[in-house]
Design an enzyme around this catalytic site. Sequence first.
Site, PDB file in Angstrom:
ATOM      1  N   LEU A 127       0.902  -1.087  -0.014  1.00  0.00           N
ATOM      2  CA  LEU A 127      -0.084  -0.028  -0.122  1.00  0.00           C
ATOM      3  C   LEU A 127       0.775   1.239   0.030  1.00  0.00           C
ATOM      4  O   LEU A 127       1.806   1.481   0.801  1.00  0.00           O
ATOM      5  CB  LEU A 127      -0.728  -0.083   1.210  1.00  0.00           C
ATOM      6  CG  LEU A 127      -1.945   1.211   1.359  1.00  0.00           C
ATOM      7  CD1 LEU A 127      -3.232   0.572   2.217  1.00  0.00           C
ATOM      8  CD2 LEU A 127      -1.444   2.239   1.701  1.00  0.00           C
ATOM      9  N   HIS A 231       7.733   1.715  11.151  1.00  0.00           N
ATOM     10  CA  HIS A 231       8.262   3.023  10.657  1.00  0.00           C
ATOM     11  C   HIS A 231       7.221   4.307  11.035  1.00  0.00           C
ATOM     12  O   HIS A 231       5.992   4.024  10.920  1.00  0.00           O
ATOM     13  CB  HIS A 231       8.266   3.203   9.210  1.00  0.00           C
ATOM     14  CG  HIS A 231       9.261   4.311   8.530  1.00  0.00           C
ATOM     15  ND1 HIS A 231       8.415   5.521   8.349  1.00  0.00           N
ATOM     16  CD2 HIS A 231      10.365   4.581   7.951  1.00  0.00           C
ATOM     17  CE1 HIS A 231       9.227   6.157   7.572  1.00  0.00           C
ATOM     18  NE2 HIS A 231      10.505   5.636   7.516  1.00  0.00           N
TER      19      HIS A 231
END
Length: 338
Positions: A127, A231
Amino acid sequence: MTFRLRAAHISDLEHLYEMAKLTGGGFTNLPADRAALTRKLERADEAFSRTEDVLGDDIFTLVLENTDTGQVRGTCQLFSQVGQQWPFYSYRLTTLTQQSQELDRTVRAELLSLVTDLEGSSEVGGLFLHPGERAGGLGLLLARSRYLFIAMHRHRFADRILAELRGVIDDRGGSPFWDGVAGRFFGMTFQEADYFNAINGNQFIADLMPKHPVYVAMLDEEAKKVIGVPHPSGRAAMRMLENEGFAAEGYVDIFDGGPTMTARTDNVKSIAASTPSRVSATDLDSGERALIAAGTLGTFRSAYGMREIADDGSVVIDAACAELLEVSEGDQVWSVAR
């Protein structure tokens, strides 16, 4: 809103390549390599064309399209079964408890063990939303449309599903986890290993990675701190996965240490709550906000719209959504509340 998600095709190559250059590394499913992206799109075309409605070894690639401009501004992927062409490796974080009666002491050591536990699962991944479009719920449209696609083609996906989140990458594009664990054995930087994996697969991990568990206590502090940590740009994605019923169960990525989230496919909220309906009209002025999808495989389309489900199971949707989905009265759509 003039955005819709649709099946990707070879003609989308350049759009995907330009977006791949914006990912900043650590994004294995969207490498900035035309040949690798071409192979992905060719496999997607094969998957969309396969007529047998059974579980296979498929990659389905979808793209977010601005229908006013024709620009592709996002993408996502679905993998029907991971670990079919080469092993699907993860580290699993476990605890080993040892006790000494003489010292009256109990020691609990965390271990990273190389496993293939998740082979055969389906995966939602790849994505990426263009930085210029990260507003207005388009990330959620990308993410949740994958679950409607699975609901509409349920026999083509496994009973367990996973999602890998990118781990922590430093300002230089390196990975503290890679540097502290695998990088010690390979003589490759994280970027070199990540790129090689994206292009050629991870069999080299099986060939060279030590098979014995790694004691977390023996890693440097920078590597320890990022185990199972997404992240910063992936924190919102992690919350979306948790809202869908995914959970982190101790599996982390072998390259960057990012968390791997898992769920039972039929328990994913957007899959369980999705509803098939026949369109009875396309003139709704106000109603429940929903994610609505139509089409099959290569003609799949999804968009935000409004719906009103009648007692007989039929649905009225708004004209703008009907135009985006190219549906009219009598067509079937699937929908889930937004």
